[in-house]
Write a protein that holds these residues in place. Structure first.
Motif, PDB file in Angstrom:
ATOM      1  N   SER A  83       0.823  -1.202   0.000  1.00 22.54           N
ATOM      2  CA  SER A  83       0.000   0.000   0.000  1.00 22.54           C
ATOM      3  C   SER A  83       0.860   1.256   0.000  1.00 22.54           C
ATOM      4  CB  SER A  83      -0.918   0.026   1.230  1.00 22.54           C
ATOM      5  OG  SER A  83      -0.145   0.112   2.421  1.00 22.54           O
ATOM      6  N   ARG A 110       0.069   5.244   1.181  1.00 25.72           N
ATOM      7  CA  ARG A 110      -0.873   6.206   1.748  1.00 25.72           C
ATOM      8  C   ARG A 110      -0.280   7.604   1.636  1.00 25.72           C
ATOM      9  NH1 ARG A 110      -1.689   3.906   7.561  1.00 25.72           N
ATOM     10  NH2 ARG A 110       0.275   2.862   7.050  1.00 25.72           N
ATOM     11  N   THR A 111      -1.089   8.542   1.162  1.00 24.47           N
ATOM     12  CA  THR A 111      -0.645   9.930   1.043  1.00 24.47           C
ATOM     13  C   THR A 111      -1.651  10.837   1.746  1.00 24.47           C
ATOM     14  OG1 THR A 111      -1.805  10.216  -1.077  1.00 24.47           O
ATOM     15  CG2 THR A 111       0.508   9.528  -1.166  1.00 24.47           C
TER      16      THR A 111
END
Length: 246
Positions: free
Chosen positions: A86, A88-89
């Motif tokens: 994954s 995530r930002t």
């Protein structure tokens, strides 16, 4: 006080399926699909990529051609989704990956400003207030109503850069932008990026220029054939890069 993590990559893997057969038409593809005669080779573009980046940090991504740099940028930008793992930002992202890729070459620079800005999620009201600033930065005042198909690649790049950076994003993704166009505009673009960094923008930066990396970046990430070879202080990673590929 703990710094705010703005990008978290966790065991990212990206696999592309490459067709073994040359398929000449959609009809042939459909027939092979239903007959289960489609065969693919797997190409692992990235594997085992994990890192975190805090708000305001600048990461330089290094590697030879085909190392996976652009694929990683596209995953962070949300253009691609990882096969495994994954990313995530947090916040808004301005990807300067393929400048001018979203332009309609039959339309004028003026029309493309509004079109491209809408794609980036900017309102018409905002662009109306920033329009003169965009055109001035791109140095296209005399060509504002000329169709983009008549522009040089440098003019298109300048317009794309000006649109993408008119509002400071939380995350700026820069892929070889400073090498496009003339030296003067390269310096102007670098100064603009430095202003955004000073304002707290997190930057991911790809360039074949070690000097530019050393000037702009704090951290470095070295990729080789899709795997992470080194990650840490930019000077240390640049040293690894030089020792490995000199």
């Amino acid at each position: 006080m703990e710094q705010e993590k703005i990008i978290i990559a966790d065991q990212v893997k990206m696999v592309f399926n490459l067709s073994k057969d040359k398929i000449g038409s959609l009809k042939e593809y459909v027939i092979k699909f239903f007959k289960r005669q489609l065969f693919f080779d797997e190409f692992v573009a990235l594997e085992g990529i994990s890192f975190t980046l805090n708000r305001g940090e600048v990461l330089g991504i290094l590697g030879l051609n085909g190392a996976g740099k652009s694929t990683l940028l596209k995953l962070i930008a949300g253009v691609l989704k990882p096969t495994e793992g994954s990313i995530r930002t947090l916040g808004t992202i301005a990807p300067l990956i393929e400048l001018g890729a979203g332009f309609d070459h039959e339309l004028s620079a003026r029309e493309n400003v509004y079109l491209n800005a809408a794609v980036l999620g900017h309102s018409k009201k905002l662009i109306e207030s920033k329009f003169d600033e965009i055109i001035a930065f791109a140095e296209l005042q005399e060509f504002v109503d000329v169709p983009v198909k008549n522009f040089s690649s440098g003019m298109i790049a300048r317009l794309g850069f000006a649109i993408a950076t008119v509002v400071d994003p939380d995350i700026l993704i820069v892929d070889e932008v400073l090498s496009v166009g003339d030296f003067k505009f390269g310096q102007k673009s670098e100064n603009k990026i430095k202003e955004m960094i000073a304002g707290g923008t997190t930057v991911l930066f790809v360039s074949h220029s070690a000097e530019a990396m050393a000037r702009i970046c704090q951290k470095g990430l070295l990729l080789e054939k899709g795997r992470m070879i080194d990650y840490g202080d930019i000077e240390d990673v640049l040293k690894t890069y030089r020792e490995r590929y000199a």
